[in-house]
Write an enzyme that holds these catalytic residues in place. Structure first.
Site, PDB file in Angstrom:
ATOM      1  N   HIS A 233       1.236 -13.491  -0.596  1.00  0.00           N
ATOM      2  CA  HIS A 233       0.296 -12.383  -0.753  1.00  0.00           C
ATOM      3  C   HIS A 233      -0.859 -12.826  -1.658  1.00  0.00           C
ATOM      4  O   HIS A 233      -0.678 -13.002  -2.864  1.00  0.00           O
ATOM      5  CB  HIS A 233       1.088 -11.243  -1.410  1.00  0.00           C
ATOM      6  CG  HIS A 233       0.351  -9.963  -1.535  1.00  0.00           C
ATOM      7  ND1 HIS A 233       0.032  -9.169  -0.460  1.00  0.00           N
ATOM      8  CD2 HIS A 233      -0.124  -9.310  -2.632  1.00  0.00           C
ATOM      9  CE1 HIS A 233      -0.592  -8.087  -0.878  1.00  0.00           C
ATOM     10  NE2 HIS A 233      -0.709  -8.146  -2.191  1.00  0.00           N
TER      11      HIS A 233
ATOM     12  N   SER B 218      -5.075  -6.287  -0.147  1.00  0.00           N
ATOM     13  CA  SER B 218      -3.940  -5.488  -0.612  1.00  0.00           C
ATOM     14  C   SER B 218      -4.332  -4.019  -0.786  1.00  0.00           C
ATOM     15  O   SER B 218      -4.835  -3.415   0.148  1.00  0.00           O
ATOM     16  CB  SER B 218      -3.426  -6.114  -1.906  1.00  0.00           C
ATOM     17  OG  SER B 218      -2.075  -5.818  -2.045  1.00  0.00           O
TER      18      SER B 218
HETATM   19  C1  GCU Z   1       2.075  -3.466  -4.426  1.00  0.00           C
HETATM   20  C2  GCU Z   1       2.078  -2.331  -3.427  1.00  0.00           C
HETATM   21  C3  GCU Z   1       1.276  -2.676  -2.193  1.00  0.00           C
HETATM   22  C4  GCU Z   1      -0.099  -3.176  -2.554  1.00  0.00           C
HETATM   23  C5  GCU Z   1       0.015  -4.284  -3.565  1.00  0.00           C
HETATM   24  C6  GCU Z   1      -1.331  -4.770  -4.124  1.00  0.00           C
HETATM   25  O1  GCU Z   1       2.822  -4.522  -3.935  1.00  0.00           O
HETATM   26  O2  GCU Z   1       3.417  -2.004  -3.139  1.00  0.00           O
HETATM   27  O3  GCU Z   1       1.153  -1.547  -1.343  1.00  0.00           O
HETATM   28  O4  GCU Z   1      -0.794  -3.579  -1.408  1.00  0.00           O
HETATM   29  O5  GCU Z   1       0.760  -3.855  -4.687  1.00  0.00           O
HETATM   30  O6  GCU Z   1      -2.297  -4.041  -4.106  1.00  0.00           O
HETATM   31  O7  GCU Z   1      -1.354  -5.882  -4.634  1.00  0.00           O
END
Ligand code: GCU
Length: 429
Positions: free
Chosen positions: A409, A266
């Site tokens: 995710h 992420s």
């Molecule tokens: C949020 C953000 C993302 C990121 C994510 C994370 O969702 O919008 O860009 O990748 O956090 O780091 O978990």
């Protein structure tokens, strides 16, 4: 009648989930609404020269593209600070029931400032003699959250942004091993690799509107209170920390520092990609669900957009990146070029099917569009190993690798199995 109403309800719900408007701007989950766009040319230099050889890529085009990412997106970071020191403050060869050796290293960035430090946590497998290759990744919540091991101090730092503002918490014993499911330590050690990790908050705590925390102030000129528009945002600070970790690994005889795969999830996946682009000592680069500002093509505007990320997380990128909030097509770069900066080293990009926010297809396309650069280094290079976006749970690989897995995710055991397999192949193991 009731059925009809229910159907109308379902259709409205579907429309709402496909495209949505919020105070932070619109975002789109409908492939049919992805705008037509043209990607900036990878293999034509700023002066219009066609780049046809690896030598020209390295000499002309790569530095141009690197500088654009540096000045317009992530922000420039300083080099290794003078007077940086490493101190192993704890170690044991009886870690994890005797399976591993644990080492904890305090890196003090500058002389005479004991507050400016990061701690590296390292596990090496006891069953292997000699220097071992390793997976290096920053963690979200403190080293103590990675493995349930009482010898790891609970981090004294803890400030996290939820995107809406600042969430302050104090880390506690309760978080010990809290993120262990994301680190597959048994599989990593069993495969003969070290696991090396650092808490990203040691480098820069993750919240907006404060340029006094983190390591940036160590490098301010007299009177400077925040980075200039082309100087490092938080992602670049985190990537800098990965390079400082590599500085240490180069001194550690238990680690084969020429075989380090840098991995991140992420926001830390965006960081792993930028670290891999900025520091060629990383032999393999792995991006897990990195999305916007990571592997996903910005111009697709699917899921999270440049405007949205710059609004929720304005501290992640440099000031200049905000110029593109309403005009992503004016960006002189797109994320396939970031992947191309990693060439000829292997890069692996992973998506998750439910993680539409990160634009899985856009993540795959970045790897795909980086292929011409890999081909400069190797005639008939295999690229990402697939002509089309592969099916769910069907990993593909060539010099690059990609998969889209079932689920949300996250980083899972399945993801790690692919990374280990990929590293084994490229490291000839
Ligand atoms: C949020 C953000 C993302 C990121 C994510 C994370 O969702 O919008 O860009 O990748 O956090 O780091 O978990």
């Amino acid at each position: 009648m009731r059925n009809q109403l229910a159907l109308i309800g379902i259709s409205i719900a579907l429309i709402v989930t496909q495209t949505s408007t919020s105070a932070l701007g619109q975002f789109n989950y409908d492939e049919a609404k992805v705008p037509k766009f043209e990607l900036p040319k990878l293999l034509v230099s700023a002066s219009g020269k066609k780049i046809a050889t690896a030598a020209d890529w390295k000499k002309v085009r790569r530095p141009e593209i690197f500088k654009l990412f540096q000045d317009e997106m992530y922000g420039a970071a300083p080099g290794r600070p003078e007077g940086m020191t490493f101190k192993v403050f704890e170690s044991s060869d009886k870690a994890l029931g005797g399976k591993a050796t644990r080492k904890q290293v305090r890196v003090q960035f500058v002389k005479d400032n004991e507050d400016a430090w990061m701690d590296i946590l390292i596990y090496t497998p006891n069953k292997v003699k000699g220097a071992v290759p390793g997976f290096l990744g920053l963690n979200f919540n403190g080293n103590h959250s990675v493995v349930n091991d009482p010898a790891i101090p609970v981090t004294p730092r803890w400030v996290r942004s939820n995107g809406k503002g600042v969430v302050k918490n104090k880390a506690s014993e309760a978080g010990r091993g809290g993120n262990a499911s994301r680190w597959a330590i048994d599989s990593i050690l069993d495969a003969g690799y070290a696991l090396i990790t650092v808490y990203c908050g040691d480098l820069d705590e993750d919240y907006k509107g404060n340029f006094q925390n983190g390591v940036q102030p160590l490098f301010y000129k007299k009177g400077q209170t925040e980075p200039s528009p082309s100087q490092w945002g938080t992602i670049s600070v985190w990537a800098w920390g990965l390079s400082r970790t590599m500085d240490y690994l180069e001194t550690d005889d238990d680690i084969d520092h020429k075989k380090i795969a840098v991995m991140g999830h992420s926001r830390l996946g965006k960081t792993a990609l930028w670290a891999g682009a900025s520091d060629e000592r990383f032999a393999i680069v792995i991006s897990n669900n990195s999305g916007c500002g990571g592997a996903a093509l910005s111009r697709r505007e699917f899921g999270e957009t440049v405007r949205r990320i710059n609004t929720s997380f304005p501290h992640w990128f440099c000031g200049n990146f905000k110029k593109y909030n309403d005009n992503v097509n004016a960006l002189p770069i797109d994320q396939h070029m970031l992947v191309a900066l990693i060439a000829p080293r292997p890069a692996y990009i992973a998506s998750a099917v439910e993680d539409r926010w990160a634009d899985p297809r856009g993540e795959f396309l970045s790897a795909k569009h980086a292929e011409p650069v890999y081909a400069l280094f190797e005639d008939g290079a295999t690229g990402v190993g697939a002509k089309k976006w592969p099916g769910v749970d069907k990993p593909v690989s060539g010099i690059m690798g990609y998969h889209i897995r079932t689920g949300a995710h996250d980083v899972t055991e399945y993801d790690w199995q692919q990374y280990i397999h990929f590293a084994n192949r490229h490291f000839g193991r």
